[in-house]
Design a protein around this motif. Structure first.
Motif, PDB file in Angstrom:
ATOM      1  N   UNK A 372      50.143  86.726  12.609  1.00 48.44           N
ATOM      2  CA  UNK A 372      49.422  85.453  12.590  1.00 48.44           C
ATOM      3  C   UNK A 372      48.687  85.192  13.896  1.00 48.44           C
ATOM      4  N   UNK A 373      49.220  85.690  15.000  1.00 47.91           N
ATOM      5  CA  UNK A 373      48.537  85.492  16.286  1.00 47.91           C
ATOM      6  C   UNK A 373      47.675  86.679  16.669  1.00 47.91           C
ATOM      7  N   UNK A 374      47.897  87.817  16.014  1.00 48.01           N
ATOM      8  CA  UNK A 374      47.114  89.005  16.358  1.00 48.01           C
ATOM      9  C   UNK A 374      45.645  88.804  16.013  1.00 48.01           C
ATOM     10  N   UNK A 375      45.383  87.961  15.027  1.00 46.65           N
ATOM     11  CA  UNK A 375      43.981  87.759  14.647  1.00 46.65           C
ATOM     12  C   UNK A 375      43.158  87.254  15.823  1.00 46.65           C
ATOM     13  N   UNK A 376      43.658  86.256  16.565  1.00 46.00           N
ATOM     14  CA  UNK A 376      42.872  85.771  17.706  1.00 46.00           C
ATOM     15  C   UNK A 376      43.039  86.670  18.923  1.00 46.00           C
ATOM     16  N   UNK A 377      44.228  87.274  19.065  1.00 46.09           N
ATOM     17  CA  UNK A 377      44.419  88.144  20.222  1.00 46.09           C
ATOM     18  C   UNK A 377      43.541  89.399  20.106  1.00 46.09           C
ATOM     19  N   UNK A 378      43.528  90.011  18.924  1.00 49.19           N
ATOM     20  CA  UNK A 378      42.647  91.168  18.701  1.00 49.19           C
ATOM     21  C   UNK A 378      41.195  90.787  18.937  1.00 49.19           C
ATOM     22  N   UNK A 379      40.778  89.675  18.357  1.00 46.29           N
ATOM     23  CA  UNK A 379      39.379  89.260  18.486  1.00 46.29           C
ATOM     24  C   UNK A 379      38.995  89.067  19.945  1.00 46.29           C
ATOM     25  N   UNK A 380      39.821  88.352  20.687  1.00 47.97           N
ATOM     26  CA  UNK A 380      39.449  88.020  22.067  1.00 47.97           C
ATOM     27  C   UNK A 380      39.518  89.238  22.980  1.00 47.97           C
ATOM     28  N   UNK A 381      40.554  90.045  22.823  1.00 46.02           N
ATOM     29  CA  UNK A 381      40.651  91.255  23.643  1.00 46.02           C
ATOM     30  C   UNK A 381      39.517  92.216  23.338  1.00 46.02           C
ATOM     31  N   UNK A 382      39.342  92.529  22.075  1.00 46.66           N
ATOM     32  CA  UNK A 382      38.386  93.576  21.712  1.00 46.66           C
ATOM     33  C   UNK A 382      36.950  93.124  21.959  1.00 46.66           C
TER      34      UNK A 382
END
Length: 641
Positions: A372-382
């Motif tokens: 559920x949090x990987x969606x924003x973490x992936x988006x922001x990191x990548x």
């Protein structure tokens, strides 16, 4: 390091019924095989305090608790692995003038009055210390006298048996006038090879000459010769075993062990309590990993921490900035321009001006635990990192396409730990995946239990202590499917790579070790057979039966006109095959490598070579027969064009 679970289907067998399976092979390749296909995943953690895959394992440092990192001064636990010699008083103190801000603690040693002979302290190593006569050992430490004194004398630095027999030593002059930290470095060669590894490293003073003296020690170290003589390098026997596999990549720093300060001088690394509840020295650093990759001609697949802690918490999106910058700094250390990047300039200051090779960066590890949090973490990191490093590929670590991520991942890391039967029956796992441009990294896989209902249980529940021939054959069956699907599977690595024989939290491991030896498992030999017998392109052939017990894959090595056939027979009976080849010219003979044994048999410290590959010659031709032994992995190699 965990888990992708599927229920095992019914186990059907056509092997051993007497009717040969006919395998017709195409002369036209379906796809090239990635040069990165077979490699290694390194997990620094997952092991008990006394011996891990990094500290006490691949990392050649012989002293445990060498810098008193992350311990509580004044406690017995702080003296882990240290002991007094001949009545010295020793304790761990918080230094008033530490050797560095990162290392606040020191070993305080007092030589009592009235002592004679050599008095001091010793380290027992990581469950022992291997000593070999004639090899050069390098010892170092910092010392200072808390109060100026008139003492002048020599410390005796060396190795002894547990009973006190001196195996080798040298001396170094110490001065009571030295109230600031001074580093001592010495080299010595033992003249005796003891029969066991229950040996100790000692630093002692003459009791009479040093009577009543107190002094402090910090950042002690002892290295044997290392792989390719790298400073701060790898343990030779473990490194050699890994090199023998011919790996094409190395996943680092591995699993959930993504944090820590792993660049710069050792004295400036505070260490940390890792995810698996023991202290990591962080002695094995990023530069050491990268040098190791070059030494073995491997590509690094490097992970970055993506804001998720194994305890279950994620960094809020508004607070990700510093961690994204940390990831950028880590990447710049590897590939950045020293004229434009401070981390790259640090790399240059450590002797490496040119960038290292880097293609793949993994964002987090097993983030299906926090989808559920990987969606924003992936988006922001990548999004941020792609803008800075457009040539890099970023690997996602959630379940494939669940959740949907933006930007769309070009690669996913898939993990699976299951039973030997599951691996055999899932050799077609990737055959049904869409060919939509997405590539897959089978980053962790192993047959770890015979109990499909409790694969993470105890040995009593079927959990394997060491890989068995049955588990290795099941993995090999799965690997034939990885090879067949290598148009989308670009890399694969068994996990975990290394584990101490007794001091570990996870079994089985590809290589087991103790202070003196390395033990190559059945799974190790399967990985080696696949890696050293890779081809350039995949040749389609008659497909195995998905629910059967006999599996194969066929590749071609164009430079030598070699056809390489890998066969896994997971049944307890032999299986005859007939190979039909379309080539005009086929060699009349070839080489055969067979790994076979009783299904439940393992290579162990008491029987380290029970199951090893056996080489022979096999008759070949445009049509030829081969019988795969029961519970076996075979590699057939011959020329054809």
């Amino acid at each position: 390091m965990l888990l992708w679970l599927h229920l095992a289907a019914g186990f059907l067998s056509y092997a051993g019924l007497g009717t040969a399976v006919t395998v017709s092979i195409s002369a036209t390749a379906s796809h090239p095989i990635p040069t990165t296909l077979w490699g290694q995943m390194f997990e620094v953690s997952y092991h008990q305090p006394r011996a891990s895959s990094g500290d006490g394992g691949l990392y050649a440092e012989l002293l445990q608790n060498r810098a008193f990192q992350q311990v509580t001064p004044g406690t017995t636990a702080a003296l882990n692995a240290w002991q007094a010699v001949n009545g010295a008083n020793i304790s761990i103190i918080k230094e008033t003038t530490p050797v560095s801000a990162a290392l606040p603690n020191a070993l305080h040693v007092t030589i009592p009055t009235g002592k004679t002979g050599q008095v001091g302290f010793a380290n027992t190593g990581f469950s022992g210390i291997k000593v070999t006569a004639g090899q050069t050992y390098t010892a170092s430490f910092f010392y200072r006298f808390p109060t100026r004194s008139s003492f002048r004398g020599s410390a005796v630095i060396g190795l002894q048996t547990a009973s006190g027999q001196v195996l080798g030593s040298t001396t170094a002059a110490l001065s009571g006038a030295q109230t600031t930290w001074k580093q001592i470095t010495v080299k010595f060669q033992p003249n005796t090879t003891p029969s066991t590894t229950t040996n100790i490293f000692t630093v002692t003073l003459d009791g009479a000459a040093a009577s009543g003296q107190s002094l402090n020690f910090a950042m002690l170290s002892l290295f044997p010769p290392t792989f390719k003589n790298r400073a701060n390098g790898m343990r030779v026997d473990i490194a050699t075993a890994l090199a023998e596999m011919g790996p094409s990549f190395f996943r680092l720093p591995g699993g959930n062990n993504l944090e820590g300060q792993t660049v710069g001088p050792l004295v400036d690394r505070p260490g940390r309590v890792g995810d698996w509840s023991y202290v990591n020295t962080d002695g094995l650093g990023l530069l050491d990993y990268l040098n190791w990759c070059e030494d073995l001609n491997m590509q690094p697949i490097m992970a970055i921490w993506a804001g998720f802690a194994l305890g279950g918490t994620s960094v809020a999106e508004a607070q990700l900035g510093p961690y994204i910058q940390q990831a950028a700094d880590q990447i710049n250390f590897v590939i950045g321009d020293p004229a434009k990047s401070a981390p790259a300039a640090l790399r240059a200051s450590l002797g490496r001006t040119q960038p290292f090779a880097l293609t793949y960066v993994e964002v987090g590890n097993e983030d299906f635990f926090a989808s559920s949090t990987y969606t924003y973490r992936w988006h922001d990191f990548v999004t941020a990192l792609q803008a800075q490093f457009p040539s890099l590929h970023f690997i996602a670590t959630t379940n494939t396409f669940n959740p949907i991520l933006s930007p769309n991942p070009t690669e996913y890391d898939v993990h699976v730990y299951q039973t030997p039967t599951w691996f055999a029956q899932n050799s077609f796992f990737y055959d049904g995946f869409q060919r939509n441009g997405t590539k897959y990294f089978e980053g962790e896989y192993a047959a770890i239990s015979t109990n499909a209902n409790d694969i993470f249980g105890s040995p009593a529940d079927g959990r394997l202590t060491f890989p068995t021939m049955q588990s290795a054959a099941g993995e090999a069956a799965f690997m034939t499917g990885l090879e067949r699907n290598s148009d989308i599977v670009f890399a694969a690595s068994y996990a975990p790579l290394l584990g101490h024989v007794t001091n570990n939290q996870w079994t089985p491991n590809l290589l087991a070790f103790d202070a003196g030896s390395v033990y190559r498992s059945t799974s190790y030999y399967v990985q080696k057979l696949f890696s050293l017998n890779r081809g350039d392109e995949f040749l389609p052939s008659t497909l195995p039966t998905q629910t059967g017990t006999l599996f194969w894959s066929v590749v071609r090595k164009k430079s030598t006109n070699q056809i390489i056939i890998k066969v896994s027979n997971t049944a307890t009976t032999s299986a005859p095959l007939t190979f039909v080849l379309p080539f005009t010219n086929v060699g009349g003979s070839g080489t055969l490598q067979i790994l076979t044994g009783t299904a439940t048999a393992s290579n162990t410290p008491t029987s380290p070579n029970l199951i090893v590959p056996v080489n022979s010659t096999i008759a070949t031709g445009k049509t030829f027969n081969f019988t795969a032994p029961a519970v076996s992995v075979s590699v057939l190699t011959f020329t054809a064009q």
